[in-house]
Design a protein around this motif. Structure first.
Motif, mmCIF file in Angstrom:
data_model
loop_
_atom_site.group_PDB
_atom_site.id
_atom_site.type_symbol
_atom_site.label_atom_id
_atom_site.label_comp_id
_atom_site.label_asym_id
_atom_site.label_seq_id
_atom_site.Cartn_x
_atom_site.Cartn_y
_atom_site.Cartn_z
ATOM 1 N N THR A 67 0.823 -1.204 0.000
ATOM 2 C CA THR A 67 0.000 0.000 0.000
ATOM 3 C C THR A 67 0.863 1.263 0.000
ATOM 4 O OG1 THR A 67 -0.175 -0.101 2.404
ATOM 5 C CG2 THR A 67 -1.937 -1.149 1.131
ATOM 6 N N ILE A 68 2.106 1.143 0.437
ATOM 7 C CA ILE A 68 3.076 2.240 0.400
ATOM 8 C C ILE A 68 4.339 1.711 -0.282
ATOM 9 C CG2 ILE A 68 4.537 3.796 1.762
ATOM 10 C CD1 ILE A 68 1.626 4.585 2.019
ATOM 11 N N ILE A 69 4.811 2.436 -1.287
ATOM 12 C CA ILE A 69 6.027 2.037 -1.999
ATOM 13 C C ILE A 69 6.994 3.212 -2.007
ATOM 14 C CG2 ILE A 69 7.006 1.329 -4.213
ATOM 15 C CD1 ILE A 69 4.339 -0.045 -4.849
ATOM 16 N N PRO A 70 8.175 3.057 -1.403
ATOM 17 C CA PRO A 70 9.165 4.144 -1.429
ATOM 18 C C PRO A 70 9.637 4.419 -2.856
ATOM 19 C CG PRO A 70 9.748 2.462 0.201
ATOM 20 C CD PRO A 70 8.634 1.902 -0.632
ATOM 21 N N PHE A 71 9.908 5.686 -3.143
ATOM 22 C CA PHE A 71 10.473 6.043 -4.446
ATOM 23 C C PHE A 71 11.734 5.219 -4.668
ATOM 24 C CE2 PHE A 71 8.775 10.614 -5.301
ATOM 25 C CZ PHE A 71 7.488 10.174 -5.154
ATOM 26 N N GLY A 72 11.875 4.695 -5.876
ATOM 27 C CA GLY A 72 13.055 3.914 -6.242
ATOM 28 C C GLY A 72 12.892 2.420 -6.036
ATOM 29 N N LYS A 73 11.906 1.996 -5.253
ATOM 30 C CA LYS A 73 11.713 0.569 -4.972
ATOM 31 C C LYS A 73 10.686 -0.030 -5.926
ATOM 32 C CE LYS A 73 14.285 0.194 -1.270
ATOM 33 N NZ LYS A 73 15.471 -0.625 -1.257
ATOM 34 N N GLY A 74 11.003 -1.196 -6.459
ATOM 35 C CA GLY A 74 10.082 -1.869 -7.359
ATOM 36 C C GLY A 74 9.891 -1.089 -8.647
ATOM 37 N N ILE A 75 9.039 -1.597 -9.502
ATOM 38 C CA ILE A 75 8.785 -0.960 -10.793
ATOM 39 C C ILE A 75 8.080 0.375 -10.581
ATOM 40 C CG2 ILE A 75 7.766 -1.256 -13.087
ATOM 41 C CD1 ILE A 75 10.034 -3.324 -12.205
ATOM 42 N N CYS A 76 7.072 0.392 -9.721
ATOM 43 C CA CYS A 76 6.337 1.636 -9.461
ATOM 44 C C CYS A 76 7.244 2.711 -8.877
ATOM 45 C CB CYS A 76 5.160 1.370 -8.524
ATOM 46 S SG CYS A 76 3.845 0.389 -9.270
ATOM 47 N N GLY A 77 8.059 2.336 -7.906
ATOM 48 C CA GLY A 77 8.971 3.299 -7.288
ATOM 49 C C GLY A 77 10.001 3.834 -8.262
ATOM 50 N N GLN A 78 10.413 2.997 -9.213
ATOM 51 C CA GLN A 78 11.366 3.450 -10.233
ATOM 52 C C GLN A 78 10.709 4.446 -11.181
ATOM 53 O OE1 GLN A 78 14.153 0.258 -11.811
ATOM 54 N NE2 GLN A 78 12.732 -0.997 -10.619
ATOM 55 N N VAL A 79 9.452 4.220 -11.539
ATOM 56 C CA VAL A 79 8.736 5.149 -12.416
ATOM 57 C C VAL A 79 8.529 6.493 -11.725
ATOM 58 C CG1 VAL A 79 6.511 5.561 -13.580
ATOM 59 C CG2 VAL A 79 7.673 3.353 -13.820
ATOM 60 N N ALA A 80 8.335 6.470 -10.410
ATOM 61 C CA ALA A 80 8.173 7.715 -9.655
ATOM 62 C C ALA A 80 9.427 8.586 -9.757
ATOM 63 C CB ALA A 80 7.858 7.409 -8.191
ATOM 64 N N VAL A 81 10.579 7.947 -9.932
ATOM 65 C CA VAL A 81 11.857 8.670 -10.029
ATOM 66 C C VAL A 81 12.199 8.998 -11.484
ATOM 67 C CG1 VAL A 81 14.345 8.489 -9.608
ATOM 68 C CG2 VAL A 81 12.723 7.639 -7.889
ATOM 69 N N SER A 82 11.985 8.035 -12.381
ATOM 70 C CA SER A 82 12.416 8.208 -13.778
ATOM 71 C C SER A 82 11.464 9.052 -14.619
ATOM 72 C CB SER A 82 12.559 6.838 -14.452
ATOM 73 O OG SER A 82 11.275 6.283 -14.728
ATOM 74 N N ASN A 83 10.183 9.094 -14.228
ATOM 75 C CA ASN A 83 9.145 9.771 -15.004
ATOM 76 C C ASN A 83 8.946 9.148 -16.383
ATOM 77 O OD1 ASN A 83 8.722 11.703 -12.936
ATOM 78 N ND2 ASN A 83 10.463 12.879 -13.695
ATOM 79 N N GLN A 84 9.331 7.897 -16.531
ATOM 80 C CA GLN A 84 9.245 7.194 -17.808
ATOM 81 C C GLN A 84 8.343 5.965 -17.686
ATOM 82 O OE1 GLN A 84 10.998 8.218 -20.658
ATOM 83 N NE2 GLN A 84 11.561 9.996 -19.414
ATOM 84 N N ASN A 85 7.719 5.594 -18.794
ATOM 85 C CA ASN A 85 6.991 4.326 -18.851
ATOM 86 C C ASN A 85 7.967 3.198 -18.539
ATOM 87 O OD1 ASN A 85 4.979 5.942 -19.903
ATOM 88 N ND2 ASN A 85 5.013 5.025 -21.935
ATOM 89 N N PHE A 86 7.474 2.140 -17.921
ATOM 90 C CA PHE A 86 8.313 0.972 -17.625
ATOM 91 C C PHE A 86 7.502 -0.272 -17.975
ATOM 92 C CE2 PHE A 86 11.821 -0.291 -14.380
ATOM 93 C CZ PHE A 86 12.184 -1.379 -15.153
ATOM 94 N N VAL A 87 7.971 -0.992 -18.994
ATOM 95 C CA VAL A 87 7.336 -2.232 -19.417
ATOM 96 C C VAL A 87 8.271 -3.372 -19.043
ATOM 97 C CG1 VAL A 87 6.405 -3.553 -21.349
ATOM 98 C CG2 VAL A 87 6.232 -1.048 -21.344
ATOM 99 N N VAL A 88 7.758 -4.314 -18.269
ATOM 100 C CA VAL A 88 8.553 -5.454 -17.808
ATOM 101 C C VAL A 88 7.957 -6.731 -18.402
ATOM 102 C CG1 VAL A 88 9.437 -6.679 -15.802
ATOM 103 C CG2 VAL A 88 9.023 -4.210 -15.661
ATOM 104 N N PRO A 89 8.602 -7.275 -19.451
ATOM 105 C CA PRO A 89 8.071 -8.482 -20.083
ATOM 106 C C PRO A 89 8.160 -9.720 -19.189
ATOM 107 C CG PRO A 89 9.886 -7.547 -21.382
ATOM 108 C CD PRO A 89 9.758 -6.739 -20.141
ATOM 109 N N ASP A 90 9.169 -9.729 -18.275
ATOM 110 C CA ASP A 90 9.395 -10.882 -17.398
ATOM 111 C C ASP A 90 9.855 -10.372 -16.041
ATOM 112 O OD1 ASP A 90 10.156 -13.183 -16.078
ATOM 113 O OD2 ASP A 90 11.700 -13.759 -17.528
ATOM 114 N N VAL A 91 8.937 -10.356 -15.074
ATOM 115 C CA VAL A 91 9.274 -9.789 -13.762
ATOM 116 C C VAL A 91 10.386 -10.571 -13.059
ATOM 117 C CG1 VAL A 91 7.030 -8.687 -13.417
ATOM 118 C CG2 VAL A 91 7.390 -11.021 -12.590
#
Length: 151
Positions: A67-91
């Protein structure tokens, strides 16, 4: 229904002023999960005030502890920092992946911008390996622009 065919439905949901913001976001999640066979978990995360973290908003799919994801952690946290789409074909190939379910094979995260600021994102998990195409990216960018208009 095709992704293109879903666009008018997204627009109708967004413009439904009789529903609250959270109800509209949940209805978008339901629309996508119900109509795209490989969208198995659909949800929104938003910047949590002034904190460097994301907070889970409306979603459909299996319950999540994330329910809470720090910036930089996981795919969502990385998008919060990069401001870019992130497509992961194989997690399983991602070092910085936060597993929500052992059934999840792929993930796509698209940021939501309001006045040029990344204020959140739509996050979609799929139990199908490598299902996301550039068509999914363009469609979800459309969804995020529609959502941004009501935030």
């Amino acid at each position: 229904m095709s992704l293109e065919g879903l666009k008018p439905h997204v627009e109708l949901i967004v413009r439904d002023e009789t529903s609250s913001l959270d109800e509209r976001l949940l209805n978008i999640c339901k629309l996508l999960e119900d109509n795209v066979p490989y969208y198995n978990w659909v949800g929104f995360y938003f910047k949590n005030g002034d904190k460097e973290e994301l907070k889970l908003g409306p979603y459909v799919g299996e319950p999540t502890d994330h329910t809470i994801i720090p910036f930089g952690k996981g795919i969502c946290g990385q998008v919060a920092v990069s401001n870019q789409n992130f497509v992961v074909p194989d997690v399983s190939a991602q070092d910085n992946y936060i597993a929500c379910s052992i059934t999840v094979k792929a993930e796509i995260v698209i940021p939501i911008f309001v006045d040029g600021e990344n204020i959140g994102q739509i996050d979609i998990d799929s139990n199908t390996p490598d299902p996301f195409t550039s068509e999914d990216e363009r469609f979800l960018e459309f969804v995020c622009k529609e959502v941004a208009a009501i935030l």
